[in-house]
Each structure stands twice: as C-alpha cells, then as structure tokens.
Motif scaffolding. Structure first.
Motif, PDB file in Angstrom:
ATOM      1  N   MET A   1       0.812  -1.206   0.000  1.00 25.62           N
ATOM      2  CA  MET A   1       0.000   0.000   0.000  1.00 25.62           C
ATOM      3  C   MET A   1       0.858   1.274   0.000  1.00 25.62           C
ATOM      4  SD  MET A   1      -3.090   0.681  -0.289  1.00 25.62           S
ATOM      5  CE  MET A   1      -4.655   0.810   0.469  1.00 25.62           C
ATOM      6  N   PRO A   2       1.985   1.359   0.736  1.00 23.69           N
ATOM      7  CA  PRO A   2       2.805   2.561   0.705  1.00 23.69           C
ATOM      8  C   PRO A   2       3.356   2.858  -0.694  1.00 23.69           C
ATOM      9  CG  PRO A   2       3.412   1.237   2.589  1.00 23.69           C
ATOM     10  CD  PRO A   2       2.456   0.441   1.765  1.00 23.69           C
ATOM     11  N   LYS A   3       3.671   1.807  -1.480  1.00 21.16           N
ATOM     12  CA  LYS A   3       4.182   2.026  -2.827  1.00 21.16           C
ATOM     13  C   LYS A   3       3.113   2.681  -3.696  1.00 21.16           C
ATOM     14  CE  LYS A   3       7.681  -1.538  -3.174  1.00 21.16           C
ATOM     15  NZ  LYS A   3       8.189  -2.680  -3.933  1.00 21.16           N
ATOM     16  N   LEU A   4       1.873   2.301  -3.508  1.00 17.94           N
ATOM     17  CA  LEU A   4       0.778   2.869  -4.282  1.00 17.94           C
ATOM     18  C   LEU A   4       0.617   4.362  -3.966  1.00 17.94           C
ATOM     19  CD1 LEU A   4      -1.462   2.325  -6.294  1.00 17.94           C
ATOM     20  CD2 LEU A   4      -2.943   1.695  -4.390  1.00 17.94           C
ATOM     21  N   ARG A   5       0.767   4.709  -2.694  1.00 20.98           N
ATOM     22  CA  ARG A   5       0.683   6.119  -2.304  1.00 20.98           C
ATOM     23  C   ARG A   5       1.843   6.923  -2.892  1.00 20.98           C
ATOM     24  NH1 ARG A   5      -1.272   6.238   4.008  1.00 20.98           N
ATOM     25  NH2 ARG A   5      -3.297   5.283   3.602  1.00 20.98           N
ATOM     26  N   LEU A   6       3.017   6.338  -2.892  1.00 21.24           N
ATOM     27  CA  LEU A   6       4.183   7.004  -3.464  1.00 21.24           C
ATOM     28  C   LEU A   6       3.994   7.236  -4.959  1.00 21.24           C
ATOM     29  CD1 LEU A   6       7.049   8.109  -3.187  1.00 21.24           C
ATOM     30  CD2 LEU A   6       7.890   5.786  -3.554  1.00 21.24           C
ATOM     31  N   ILE A   7       3.507   6.219  -5.649  1.00 18.93           N
ATOM     32  CA  ILE A   7       3.255   6.348  -7.088  1.00 18.93           C
ATOM     33  C   ILE A   7       2.202   7.426  -7.342  1.00 18.93           C
ATOM     34  CG2 ILE A   7       2.314   5.161  -9.115  1.00 18.93           C
ATOM     35  CD1 ILE A   7       3.682   2.596  -8.049  1.00 18.93           C
ATOM     36  N   ALA A   8       1.162   7.454  -6.545  1.00 18.43           N
ATOM     37  CA  ALA A   8       0.104   8.448  -6.701  1.00 18.43           C
ATOM     38  C   ALA A   8       0.654   9.855  -6.440  1.00 18.43           C
ATOM     39  CB  ALA A   8      -1.057   8.142  -5.764  1.00 18.43           C
ATOM     40  N   ALA A   9       1.486  10.005  -5.427  1.00 15.94           N
ATOM     41  CA  ALA A   9       2.058  11.310  -5.104  1.00 15.94           C
ATOM     42  C   ALA A   9       2.975  11.794  -6.223  1.00 15.94           C
ATOM     43  CB  ALA A   9       2.814  11.239  -3.783  1.00 15.94           C
ATOM     44  N   VAL A  10       3.812  10.904  -6.728  1.00 18.89           N
ATOM     45  CA  VAL A  10       4.720  11.270  -7.819  1.00 18.89           C
ATOM     46  C   VAL A  10       3.923  11.617  -9.076  1.00 18.89           C
ATOM     47  CG1 VAL A  10       6.508  10.372  -9.380  1.00 18.89           C
ATOM     48  CG2 VAL A  10       6.669   9.970  -6.918  1.00 18.89           C
ATOM     49  N   SER A  11       2.885  10.870  -9.349  1.00 21.86           N
ATOM     50  CA  SER A  11       2.042  11.154 -10.520  1.00 21.86           C
ATOM     51  C   SER A  11       1.378  12.511 -10.401  1.00 21.86           C
ATOM     52  CB  SER A  11       0.974  10.065 -10.678  1.00 21.86           C
ATOM     53  OG  SER A  11       1.574   8.829 -10.925  1.00 21.86           O
ATOM     54  N   CYS A  12       0.866  12.830  -9.223  1.00 28.52           N
ATOM     55  CA  CYS A  12       0.228  14.132  -9.012  1.00 28.52           C
ATOM     56  C   CYS A  12       1.231  15.274  -9.177  1.00 28.52           C
ATOM     57  CB  CYS A  12      -0.415  14.208  -7.622  1.00 28.52           C
ATOM     58  SG  CYS A  12      -1.923  13.245  -7.501  1.00 28.52           S
ATOM     59  N   CYS A  13       2.412  15.104  -8.635  1.00 29.93           N
ATOM     60  CA  CYS A  13       3.446  16.143  -8.765  1.00 29.93           C
ATOM     61  C   CYS A  13       3.852  16.331 -10.219  1.00 29.93           C
ATOM     62  CB  CYS A  13       4.665  15.792  -7.920  1.00 29.93           C
ATOM     63  SG  CYS A  13       4.365  15.923  -6.149  1.00 29.93           S
ATOM     64  N   THR A  14       4.004  15.231 -10.932  1.00 26.07           N
ATOM     65  CA  THR A  14       4.374  15.307 -12.342  1.00 26.07           C
ATOM     66  C   THR A  14       3.284  16.007 -13.154  1.00 26.07           C
ATOM     67  OG1 THR A  14       5.647  13.269 -12.120  1.00 26.07           O
ATOM     68  CG2 THR A  14       5.052  13.948 -14.361  1.00 26.07           C
ATOM     69  N   ALA A  15       2.042  15.641 -12.906  1.00 29.32           N
ATOM     70  CA  ALA A  15       0.925  16.262 -13.618  1.00 29.32           C
ATOM     71  C   ALA A  15       0.853  17.755 -13.320  1.00 29.32           C
ATOM     72  CB  ALA A  15      -0.384  15.573 -13.242  1.00 29.32           C
ATOM     73  N   THR A  16       1.068  18.130 -12.071  1.00 26.47           N
ATOM     74  CA  THR A  16       1.038  19.537 -11.689  1.00 26.47           C
ATOM     75  C   THR A  16       2.122  20.323 -12.406  1.00 26.47           C
ATOM     76  OG1 THR A  16       0.134  18.960  -9.517  1.00 26.47           O
ATOM     77  CG2 THR A  16       1.148  21.130  -9.741  1.00 26.47           C
ATOM     78  N   LEU A  17       3.324  19.772 -12.459  1.00 31.23           N
ATOM     79  CA  LEU A  17       4.427  20.441 -13.145  1.00 31.23           C
ATOM     80  C   LEU A  17       4.176  20.574 -14.645  1.00 31.23           C
ATOM     81  CD1 LEU A  17       7.500  18.884 -11.315  1.00 31.23           C
ATOM     82  CD2 LEU A  17       6.637  21.214 -11.115  1.00 31.23           C
ATOM     83  N   LEU A  18       3.634  19.533 -15.247  1.00 31.57           N
ATOM     84  CA  LEU A  18       3.339  19.589 -16.674  1.00 31.57           C
ATOM     85  C   LEU A  18       2.269  20.629 -16.978  1.00 31.57           C
ATOM     86  CD1 LEU A  18       3.419  15.810 -17.670  1.00 31.57           C
ATOM     87  CD2 LEU A  18       5.040  17.587 -18.314  1.00 31.57           C
ATOM     88  N   LEU A  19       1.233  20.674 -16.167  1.00 31.78           N
ATOM     89  CA  LEU A  19       0.175  21.661 -16.377  1.00 31.78           C
ATOM     90  C   LEU A  19       0.688  23.079 -16.160  1.00 31.78           C
ATOM     91  CD1 LEU A  19      -2.894  19.891 -14.768  1.00 31.78           C
ATOM     92  CD2 LEU A  19      -2.485  20.312 -17.196  1.00 31.78           C
ATOM     93  N   ALA A  20       1.545  23.258 -15.180  1.00 28.50           N
ATOM     94  CA  ALA A  20       2.106  24.587 -14.924  1.00 28.50           C
ATOM     95  C   ALA A  20       2.988  25.025 -16.091  1.00 28.50           C
ATOM     96  CB  ALA A  20       2.900  24.583 -13.628  1.00 28.50           C
ATOM     97  N   ALA A  21       3.720  24.111 -16.660  1.00 30.21           N
ATOM     98  CA  ALA A  21       4.600  24.435 -17.778  1.00 30.21           C
ATOM     99  C   ALA A  21       3.810  24.749 -19.045  1.00 30.21           C
ATOM    100  CB  ALA A  21       5.556  23.281 -18.040  1.00 30.21           C
ATOM    101  N   CYS A  22       2.651  24.149 -19.197  1.00 34.65           N
ATOM    102  CA  CYS A  22       1.835  24.370 -20.394  1.00 34.65           C
ATOM    103  C   CYS A  22       0.853  25.513 -20.222  1.00 34.65           C
ATOM    104  CB  CYS A  22       1.044  23.106 -20.728  1.00 34.65           C
ATOM    105  SG  CYS A  22       2.098  21.734 -21.196  1.00 34.65           S
ATOM    106  N   GLY A  23       0.783  26.069 -19.054  1.00 29.26           N
ATOM    107  CA  GLY A  23      -0.199  27.096 -18.750  1.00 29.26           C
ATOM    108  C   GLY A  23       0.028  28.388 -19.477  1.00 29.26           C
ATOM    109  N   LYS A  24       0.262  29.430 -18.763  1.00 29.27           N
ATOM    110  CA  LYS A  24       0.402  30.764 -19.344  1.00 29.27           C
ATOM    111  C   LYS A  24       1.744  30.922 -20.024  1.00 29.27           C
ATOM    112  CE  LYS A  24      -2.551  33.111 -16.065  1.00 29.27           C
ATOM    113  NZ  LYS A  24      -2.663  34.184 -15.092  1.00 29.27           N
ATOM    114  N   SER A  25       1.750  31.852 -20.961  1.00 28.28           N
ATOM    115  CA  SER A  25       3.016  32.175 -21.608  1.00 28.28           C
ATOM    116  C   SER A  25       3.865  32.993 -20.647  1.00 28.28           C
ATOM    117  CB  SER A  25       2.762  32.959 -22.900  1.00 28.28           C
ATOM    118  OG  SER A  25       2.129  34.173 -22.583  1.00 28.28           O
ATOM    119  N   GLU A  26       5.030  33.370 -21.116  1.00 28.06           N
ATOM    120  CA  GLU A  26       5.967  34.089 -20.262  1.00 28.06           C
ATOM    121  C   GLU A  26       5.379  35.391 -19.715  1.00 28.06           C
ATOM    122  OE1 GLU A  26      10.236  35.465 -21.278  1.00 28.06           O
ATOM    123  OE2 GLU A  26      10.119  33.312 -21.611  1.00 28.06           O
TER     124      GLU A  26
END
Length: 80
Positions: A1-26
């Motif tokens: 179960m802890p591995k699943l939480r770690l994977i979920a946390a890493v996935s959420c962080c990755t998604a957040t970073l990708l969305l932030a990078a694709c968001g507004k222009s400079e």
C-alpha cells in the motif's frame, strides 16, 4: 500500500508540473490600458504591425489606445 501512495504522489506532482509548464506564456498580452499609458511603445507596436513584422492581438490593442488618445475631447466636457 505505501508504494501505491508514493506512485500516486509522484504522478500528481508530475501532472502539476506539466500543467504549470503548459499554462500561461511568459507574459500576459498587453492591453489597451497598458498602451494608453505607454504611447511611445504603442506607436512602435503599430508601426511594426503595419509593416507586417508582427500580427498578434496586441496590434489591435495598441491601435485602439492610439485612436482613443488622438480622439478630440467633445465640447461640453471642459469645466472651469
């Protein structure tokens, strides 16, 4: 179960970073209000737009600011 939480946390962080990078222009596009406060820059922008060097939405904003600035003040708006 802890591995699943770690994977979920890493996935959420990755998604957040990708969305932030694709968001507004400079920077946000400059508005008519901005150009009305920076008329020299508006004149330069309009000149570049008329020459075909630039064709973005700011061309219209700069042109509107110049048109508004050069519009004569209607009679009756002056007060003593």
């Amino acid at each position: 179960m802890p591995k699943l939480r770690l994977i979920a946390a890493v996935s959420c962080c990755t998604a957040t970073l990708l969305l932030a990078a694709c968001g507004k222009s400079e920077s946000e596009p400059k508005t008519m209000l901005y150009y009305s406060q920076h008329l020299d820059e508006a004149r330069e922008k309009v000149a570049r737009c008329k020459a075909g060097v630039e064709t973005d939405a700011e061309c219209q904003e700069a042109g509107s600011a110049l048109a508004h600035e050069t519009k004569p003040t209607p009679i009756g708006t002056y007060q003593n």
